[in-house]
Design a protein around this motif. Structure first.
Motif, PDB file in Angstrom:
ATOM      1  N   LEU A  66      46.475  38.813  34.637  1.00 38.01           N
ATOM      2  CA  LEU A  66      46.105  38.904  36.060  1.00 38.01           C
ATOM      3  C   LEU A  66      46.056  40.358  36.525  1.00 38.01           C
ATOM      4  N   GLU A  67      46.999  41.141  36.046  1.00 38.21           N
ATOM      5  CA  GLU A  67      47.010  42.551  36.450  1.00 38.21           C
ATOM      6  C   GLU A  67      45.778  43.273  35.919  1.00 38.21           C
ATOM      7  N   ALA A  68      45.364  42.884  34.722  1.00 31.74           N
ATOM      8  CA  ALA A  68      44.141  43.490  34.167  1.00 31.74           C
ATOM      9  C   ALA A  68      42.926  43.096  35.010  1.00 31.74           C
ATOM     10  N   MET A  69      42.950  41.868  35.536  1.00 28.70           N
ATOM     11  CA  MET A  69      41.852  41.435  36.417  1.00 28.70           C
ATOM     12  C   MET A  69      41.870  42.165  37.745  1.00 28.70           C
ATOM     13  N   SER A 123      39.624  45.180  38.967  1.00 27.03           N
ATOM     14  CA  SER A 123      38.282  45.037  39.565  1.00 27.03           C
ATOM     15  C   SER A 123      38.381  44.614  41.023  1.00 27.03           C
ATOM     16  N   ASP A 124      37.375  45.023  41.811  1.00 24.82           N
ATOM     17  CA  ASP A 124      37.316  44.574  43.211  1.00 24.82           C
ATOM     18  C   ASP A 124      36.755  43.160  43.326  1.00 24.82           C
ATOM     19  N   GLY A 125      36.073  42.726  42.278  1.00 23.79           N
ATOM     20  CA  GLY A 125      35.481  41.383  42.291  1.00 23.79           C
ATOM     21  C   GLY A 125      35.738  40.719  40.948  1.00 23.79           C
ATOM     22  N   PRO A 126      34.867  39.788  40.532  1.00 24.61           N
ATOM     23  CA  PRO A 126      35.040  39.111  39.241  1.00 24.61           C
ATOM     24  C   PRO A 126      35.049  40.097  38.072  1.00 24.61           C
ATOM     25  N   SER A 127      35.759  39.748  36.993  1.00 27.71           N
ATOM     26  CA  SER A 127      35.792  40.606  35.805  1.00 27.71           C
ATOM     27  C   SER A 127      35.205  39.854  34.616  1.00 27.71           C
ATOM     28  N   GLU A 183      36.044  42.494  29.139  1.00 30.34           N
ATOM     29  CA  GLU A 183      36.563  43.660  29.861  1.00 30.34           C
ATOM     30  C   GLU A 183      38.075  43.503  30.106  1.00 30.34           C
ATOM     31  N   VAL A 184      38.469  42.287  30.480  1.00 28.68           N
ATOM     32  CA  VAL A 184      39.897  42.033  30.725  1.00 28.68           C
ATOM     33  C   VAL A 184      40.699  42.264  29.438  1.00 28.68           C
ATOM     34  N   GLY A 233      30.089  33.256  34.314  1.00 26.52           N
ATOM     35  CA  GLY A 233      31.015  33.234  33.176  1.00 26.52           C
ATOM     36  C   GLY A 233      32.111  34.276  33.271  1.00 26.52           C
ATOM     37  N   GLU A 234      32.218  34.945  34.419  1.00 30.88           N
ATOM     38  CA  GLU A 234      33.310  35.895  34.605  1.00 30.88           C
ATOM     39  C   GLU A 234      34.514  35.171  35.199  1.00 30.88           C
ATOM     40  N   VAL A 235      35.621  35.892  35.294  1.00 32.54           N
ATOM     41  CA  VAL A 235      36.802  35.266  35.916  1.00 32.54           C
ATOM     42  C   VAL A 235      37.134  35.984  37.232  1.00 32.54           C
ATOM     43  N   ASP A 236      37.631  35.195  38.181  1.00 36.72           N
ATOM     44  CA  ASP A 236      38.050  35.775  39.460  1.00 36.72           C
ATOM     45  C   ASP A 236      39.296  35.033  39.936  1.00 36.72           C
ATOM     46  N   PHE A 237      39.983  35.608  40.902  1.00 32.84           N
ATOM     47  CA  PHE A 237      41.193  34.963  41.426  1.00 32.84           C
ATOM     48  C   PHE A 237      40.826  33.720  42.222  1.00 32.84           C
TER      49      PHE A 237
END
Ligand SMILES: Nc1ncnc2c1ncn2[C@@H]1O[C@H](COP(=O)(O)OP(=O)(O)OP(=O)(O)O)[C@@H](O)[C@H]1O
Ligand SMILES: [Mg+2]
Length: 375
Positions: free
Chosen positions: A310-313, A316-320, A324-325, A355-359
């Motif tokens: 989560l910290e790696a995500m 980013s200001d948006g989806p990662s 990259e994560v 296909g990216e991840v976001d909170f």
């Protein structure tokens, strides 16, 4: 001399299920349901699924829809999923002390032949689908005599057992096939959708109306703040309304927190004019409550490596992108994928269309940024 002044109440409701002074951005869902009631048996909107992250207003929505059904003179049964859900539904369906029943007629609800009292056998897990179906039919028989219907709402559906869901779904499906005046709304965290849809026994729910409650538009938050403050005897500048609205990010729970604490800051000064300081203090206090009520519990059950993901995500200001994560974690894509899956299953993160991840939990990014490296 003791001076007693009429003090106004803080209109904001920052509590779970607390009905907000103004329901923002949900007209379409409410209208859909209302139309479903108007348009008769078989209308879409009578079977509804409501999902959304914590604090987006699912419980409030069930209350509002329940009120709509009551306005149509329907009986409403509101339940929350936990052990014994079906037993509770059966006993509510059989209860004779609903107000309208008392006022209009004394119904004789017969279940499994003639008895109103339910024995152990009828409530056994094996007999439950049949018992529930009969209880529902009996209640609908009584309601039909006055052209009314029955609405059932189930909150926290993600916590329901499979057996309970199957019993409820098959009972409802039976009533629909029989063209009865029935409506059911399930609300829960987004994982409930895959639980319900993946189950071969409950396929008819795939045709239900699904409403995902997301954050509401900032412009509507602005309007509602302006109106709610004014209605409660407080005045504030347009630029302050804007600042307060932006701070909520349109997240319903945060709207109530920010409104509540701004109102409270002015009230503590015994002022009816909201100052810039009130707004700043209100936003600050709202953030503390939000962190404690939403972010801390979400992170509580997670492992060190989950948190590292989560910290790696949060960089980013948006989806990662998922690779990259992994790179930010200094790990292989395969290693990172394990934690990605765990976090998706826990609904702390979500996959975007690309296909990216976001909170999936509002304000978690900001919380992590503020607490990284602090332990
Ligand atoms: N449409 C809305 N406009 C403004 N405030 C809202 C709206 N919907 C809900 N709220 C406020 O948001 C907060 C959370 O609402 P609610 O408890 O219904 O959310 P929930 O989705 O059921 O949360 P949980 O998943 O934790 O049960 C409450 O303070 C409520 O007053
Ligand atoms: Mg709720």
């Amino acid at each position: 001399m003791l001076h007693i002044t009429q003090r106004k109440m803080n209109p904001f409701k920052p509590t779970a299920g607390g009905e907000p002074p103004l329901l923002i951005g949900r007209e379409r869902v409410v209208r859909d349901f209302d139309k479903g009631l108007d348009n008769g048996v078989g209308a879409p909107g009578r079977i509804m699924l409501i999902t959304g992250a914590r604090g987006t207003g699912k419980t409030v929505m069930l209350t509002v829809l329940g009120d709509k059904a009551r306005a149509h003179k329907w009986d409403v049964i509101e339940e929350t999923a936990s052990d014994g859900l079906c037993e509770r539904l059966v006993s509510e369906l059989c209860s004779k002390d609903s107000l309208i029943d008392k006022l209009t007629f004394a119904p004789s609800i017969t279940i499994a032949g003639a008895s109103v009292s339910l024995g152990e056998a009828e409530l056994s897990p094996k007999r439950m689908p049949e018992t529930l179906r009969k209880a529902m039919s009996a209640r609908l028989d009584a309601l039909e005599k006055r052209d009314a219907g029955l609405m059932i709402s189930i909150d926290e559906t993600q916590a329901a057992s499979r057996a309970d869901l199957i019993a409820i779904a098959t009972a409802i499906q039976h009533q629909i096939r029989e063209k009865r005046n029935v409506s059911i709304v399930f609300a829960g965290l987004p994982q409930m959708i895959s639980d319900l849809f993946d189950d071969e026994v409950i396929t008819f729910l795939r045709r239900a109306r699904t409403n995902v409650l997301a954050n509401v538009p900032i412009d509507e938050v602005k309007e509602s703040f302006a109106q709610t403050f004014e209605d409660s005897g407080m005045s504030l500048d347009t630029s302050l309304v804007e600042k307060a609205a932006v701070a909520t990010a349109g997240y319903p729970y945060m709207i109530q927190l920010v409104g509540y604490y701004i109102w409270d800051a002015a009230d503590a000064r015994e002022s009816t004019v909201i100052s810039k300081e009130d707004v700043n203090e209100g936003i600050r206090e709202a953030r503390v409550d939000l962190d404690n009520a939403v972010c801390v519990p979400e992170l509580h059950g997670l492992s060190k490596n989950d948190k590292a993901y989560l910290e790696a995500m949060a960089v980013s200001d948006g989806p990662s992108g998922t690779s990259e994560v992994a790179k930010r974690m200094g790990r292989s894509a395969k290693y990172a994928a394990t934690y990605r899956k765990r976090l998706l299953d826990a609904y702390v993160i979500r996959q975007t269309d690309r296909g990216e991840v976001d909170f999936a939990v509002p304000f978690l990014r900001e919380y992590l940024r503020g607490h990284m490296q602090k332990g």
